[in-house]
Each structure stands twice: as structure tokens, then as C-alpha cells.
Design a protein around this motif. Structure first.
Motif, PDB file in Angstrom:
ATOM      1  N   ASP A 189       0.829  -1.202   0.000  1.00  0.00           N
ATOM      2  CA  ASP A 189       0.000   0.000   0.000  1.00  0.00           C
ATOM      3  C   ASP A 189       0.862   1.249   0.000  1.00  0.00           C
ATOM      4  O   ASP A 189       0.576   2.218  -0.690  1.00  0.00           O
ATOM      5  CB  ASP A 189      -0.936   0.008   1.215  1.00  0.00           C
ATOM      6  CG  ASP A 189      -1.958  -1.105   1.153  1.00  0.00           C
ATOM      7  OD1 ASP A 189      -2.307  -1.545   0.033  1.00  0.00           O
ATOM      8  OD2 ASP A 189      -2.401  -1.556   2.220  1.00  0.00           O
ATOM      9  N   GLU A 190       1.909   1.222   0.785  1.00  0.00           N
ATOM     10  CA  GLU A 190       2.862   2.338   0.896  1.00  0.00           C
ATOM     11  C   GLU A 190       4.235   1.818   0.476  1.00  0.00           C
ATOM     12  O   GLU A 190       4.786   0.933   1.125  1.00  0.00           O
ATOM     13  CB  GLU A 190       2.905   2.836   2.346  1.00  0.00           C
ATOM     14  CG  GLU A 190       3.767   4.037   2.587  1.00  0.00           C
ATOM     15  CD  GLU A 190       3.204   5.315   1.995  1.00  0.00           C
ATOM     16  OE1 GLU A 190       4.004   6.189   1.641  1.00  0.00           O
ATOM     17  OE2 GLU A 190       1.965   5.423   1.877  1.00  0.00           O
ATOM     18  N   PRO A 191       4.802   2.322  -0.625  1.00  0.00           N
ATOM     19  CA  PRO A 191       6.086   1.777  -1.079  1.00  0.00           C
ATOM     20  C   PRO A 191       7.221   2.049  -0.086  1.00  0.00           C
ATOM     21  O   PRO A 191       7.157   2.979   0.715  1.00  0.00           O
ATOM     22  CB  PRO A 191       6.336   2.493  -2.400  1.00  0.00           C
ATOM     23  CG  PRO A 191       5.397   3.620  -2.465  1.00  0.00           C
ATOM     24  CD  PRO A 191       4.301   3.376  -1.484  1.00  0.00           C
ATOM     25  N   LEU A 192       8.227   1.205  -0.157  1.00  0.00           N
ATOM     26  CA  LEU A 192       9.437   1.370   0.639  1.00  0.00           C
ATOM     27  C   LEU A 192      10.455   2.137  -0.188  1.00  0.00           C
ATOM     28  O   LEU A 192      10.686   1.819  -1.351  1.00  0.00           O
ATOM     29  CB  LEU A 192      10.016  -0.001   1.023  1.00  0.00           C
ATOM     30  CG  LEU A 192      11.384   0.020   1.710  1.00  0.00           C
ATOM     31  CD1 LEU A 192      11.271   0.632   3.104  1.00  0.00           C
ATOM     32  CD2 LEU A 192      11.970  -1.375   1.778  1.00  0.00           C
ATOM     33  N   VAL A 231       8.705  -8.474  -5.794  1.00  0.00           N
ATOM     34  CA  VAL A 231       9.138  -7.080  -5.795  1.00  0.00           C
ATOM     35  C   VAL A 231       8.819  -6.413  -7.131  1.00  0.00           C
ATOM     36  O   VAL A 231       8.869  -7.051  -8.180  1.00  0.00           O
ATOM     37  CB  VAL A 231      10.651  -6.958  -5.461  1.00  0.00           C
ATOM     38  CG1 VAL A 231      11.511  -7.619  -6.532  1.00  0.00           C
ATOM     39  CG2 VAL A 231      11.067  -5.514  -5.264  1.00  0.00           C
ATOM     40  N   LYS A 232       8.465  -5.134  -7.033  1.00  0.00           N
ATOM     41  CA  LYS A 232       8.290  -4.293  -8.215  1.00  0.00           C
ATOM     42  C   LYS A 232       9.012  -2.988  -7.944  1.00  0.00           C
ATOM     43  O   LYS A 232       8.678  -2.268  -6.981  1.00  0.00           O
ATOM     44  CB  LYS A 232       6.813  -4.028  -8.506  1.00  0.00           C
ATOM     45  CG  LYS A 232       6.592  -3.198  -9.763  1.00  0.00           C
ATOM     46  CD  LYS A 232       5.114  -3.051 -10.090  1.00  0.00           C
ATOM     47  CE  LYS A 232       4.931  -2.308 -11.393  1.00  0.00           C
ATOM     48  NZ  LYS A 232       3.497  -2.188 -11.719  1.00  0.00           N
ATOM     49  N   ILE A 233      10.020  -2.695  -8.747  1.00  0.00           N
ATOM     50  CA  ILE A 233      10.750  -1.445  -8.613  1.00  0.00           C
ATOM     51  C   ILE A 233       9.954  -0.345  -9.283  1.00  0.00           C
ATOM     52  O   ILE A 233       9.656  -0.403 -10.477  1.00  0.00           O
ATOM     53  CB  ILE A 233      12.165  -1.525  -9.239  1.00  0.00           C
ATOM     54  CG1 ILE A 233      12.974  -2.633  -8.576  1.00  0.00           C
ATOM     55  CG2 ILE A 233      12.874  -0.181  -9.127  1.00  0.00           C
ATOM     56  CD1 ILE A 233      14.319  -2.890  -9.243  1.00  0.00           C
ATOM     57  N   LEU A 234       9.586   0.678  -8.497  1.00  0.00           N
ATOM     58  CA  LEU A 234       8.807   1.798  -9.025  1.00  0.00           C
ATOM     59  C   LEU A 234       9.710   2.899  -9.538  1.00  0.00           C
ATOM     60  O   LEU A 234       9.378   3.595 -10.499  1.00  0.00           O
ATOM     61  CB  LEU A 234       7.890   2.341  -7.932  1.00  0.00           C
ATOM     62  CG  LEU A 234       6.934   1.329  -7.295  1.00  0.00           C
ATOM     63  CD1 LEU A 234       6.201   1.950  -6.130  1.00  0.00           C
ATOM     64  CD2 LEU A 234       5.974   0.779  -8.335  1.00  0.00           C
ATOM     65  N   ASP A 235      10.891   3.084  -8.869  1.00  0.00           N
ATOM     66  CA  ASP A 235      11.791   4.175  -9.238  1.00  0.00           C
ATOM     67  C   ASP A 235      13.190   3.889  -8.728  1.00  0.00           C
ATOM     68  O   ASP A 235      13.350   3.268  -7.665  1.00  0.00           O
ATOM     69  CB  ASP A 235      11.278   5.502  -8.651  1.00  0.00           C
ATOM     70  CG  ASP A 235      12.066   6.695  -9.164  1.00  0.00           C
ATOM     71  OD1 ASP A 235      12.317   6.788 -10.384  1.00  0.00           O
ATOM     72  OD2 ASP A 235      12.449   7.543  -8.341  1.00  0.00           O
ATOM     73  N   ILE A 236      14.184   4.353  -9.463  1.00  0.00           N
ATOM     74  CA  ILE A 236      15.580   4.305  -9.036  1.00  0.00           C
ATOM     75  C   ILE A 236      16.134   5.708  -9.220  1.00  0.00           C
ATOM     76  O   ILE A 236      16.099   6.263 -10.323  1.00  0.00           O
ATOM     77  CB  ILE A 236      16.411   3.326  -9.879  1.00  0.00           C
ATOM     78  CG1 ILE A 236      15.798   1.923  -9.851  1.00  0.00           C
ATOM     79  CG2 ILE A 236      17.854   3.274  -9.367  1.00  0.00           C
ATOM     80  CD1 ILE A 236      16.438   0.946 -10.837  1.00  0.00           C
ATOM     81  N   ALA A 237      16.614   6.304  -8.135  1.00  0.00           N
ATOM     82  CA  ALA A 237      17.163   7.655  -8.200  1.00  0.00           C
ATOM     83  C   ALA A 237      18.610   7.628  -7.721  1.00  0.00           C
ATOM     84  O   ALA A 237      18.950   6.907  -6.784  1.00  0.00           O
ATOM     85  CB  ALA A 237      16.340   8.601  -7.326  1.00  0.00           C
ATOM     86  N   SER A 238      19.439   8.416  -8.351  1.00  0.00           N
ATOM     87  CA  SER A 238      20.861   8.482  -7.981  1.00  0.00           C
ATOM     88  C   SER A 238      21.094   9.528  -6.915  1.00  0.00           C
ATOM     89  O   SER A 238      20.464  10.514  -6.826  1.00  0.00           O
ATOM     90  CB  SER A 238      21.718   8.803  -9.175  1.00  0.00           C
ATOM     91  OG  SER A 238      21.572   7.797 -10.143  1.00  0.00           O
TER      92      SER A 238
END
Length: 136
Positions: free
Chosen positions: A23-26, A129-136
């Protein structure tokens, strides 16, 4: 290091849910300790935007269960107001100041058996797992 935003579900191989952030991403940074290293490896192997399931054996996940990790302790080793309950997590401090968590496994007379294995030790697990975003 990269910051990942993910949805995940961690389950026993039998399907019992252990933990989730659906419900709330990590949001976490690799190596920050929010995810166990075995789960971080799965995230690093996953593809952005794809729902993936990793089936991990006990040895790949949280390790095997070791008899040496069970310790009998006297009730006198606990505070006088301690509430003894089976499966209760208890934190212990070493003389060097390190903290270890164990779970009360057995209570008999003046003895308490504490399990210092990881709670999922010896268990095969499924990590979705589903990766929603990857930020540097």
C-alpha cells in the motif's frame, strides 16, 4: 548509492505473509539496513517496472537454523518485572555494547530458552518485488 522505491511482499514458501510494503512503497538506499542483504540482491537483479518473484532457499535467504543459537537462561537473568511470553522478542546487550535480539522459545520452571536464530532461519521464502523508481 542509488535510492530505490519498491513495492514488495515477503512470504514463507507455504504462502504465509511475513512482511509487505504494498500500500505504501518502501524507499531505501542500498546498504542502509532497511532490507536484508539477500533481499537487496533480489532488488538489484529485478527490472524496473516489472513485478518479479524470487524463490529463495533457506541458505540463500536468512540462513539455516542452528541448534547452537538456542540458549538456556535463568529467569534471574531478566529484569524482575519482565513479562515472560512465548515468541516474545527480547533485546540483549553484550558487554561491548552490541545488541542481539532473541525470541523466547520455551519457558520451564526457572529456565527460559531463547532462540537467537533469525526469525526466518531455516525457511524457504518468496520475495515478490516491483521497482517503481531508481534515483541516484
Amino acid at each position: 548509492m542509488a535510492n530505490y522505491t519498491i513495492h514488495y511482499k515477503l512470504s514463507h514458501a507455504n504462502g504465509a505473509l511475513v512482511d509487505e510494503a504494498w500500500d505504501e512503497p518502501l524507499v531505501f538506499e542500498v546498504g542502509d539496513g532497511q532490507l536484508d542483504p539477500c533481499l537487496e540482491k533480489c532488488v538489484l537483479d529485478a527490472k524496473l517496472g516489472e513485478l518479479q518473484t524470487f524463490l529463495l532457499s533457506a541458505s540463500e535467504a536468512f540462513g539455516e537454523r542452528y541448534d547452537e543459537a538456542f540458549q538456556f537462561m535463568s529467569r534471574d537473568d531478566f529484569p524482575s518485572d519482565f513479562n515472560f511470553e512465548l515468541d516474545a522478542a527480547v533485546e540483549f546487550q553484550t558487554p561491548a555494547g552490541d545488541a542481539y535480539v532473541g525470541c523466547i522459545d520455551q519457558i520451564e520452571d526457572g529456565q527460559v530458552r531463547v532462540n537467537f536464530n533469525h526469525p526466518l532461519a531455516g525457511a524457504d521464502v518468496s520475495f515478490q518485488v516491483k521497482i517503481l523508481d531508481i534515483a541516484s
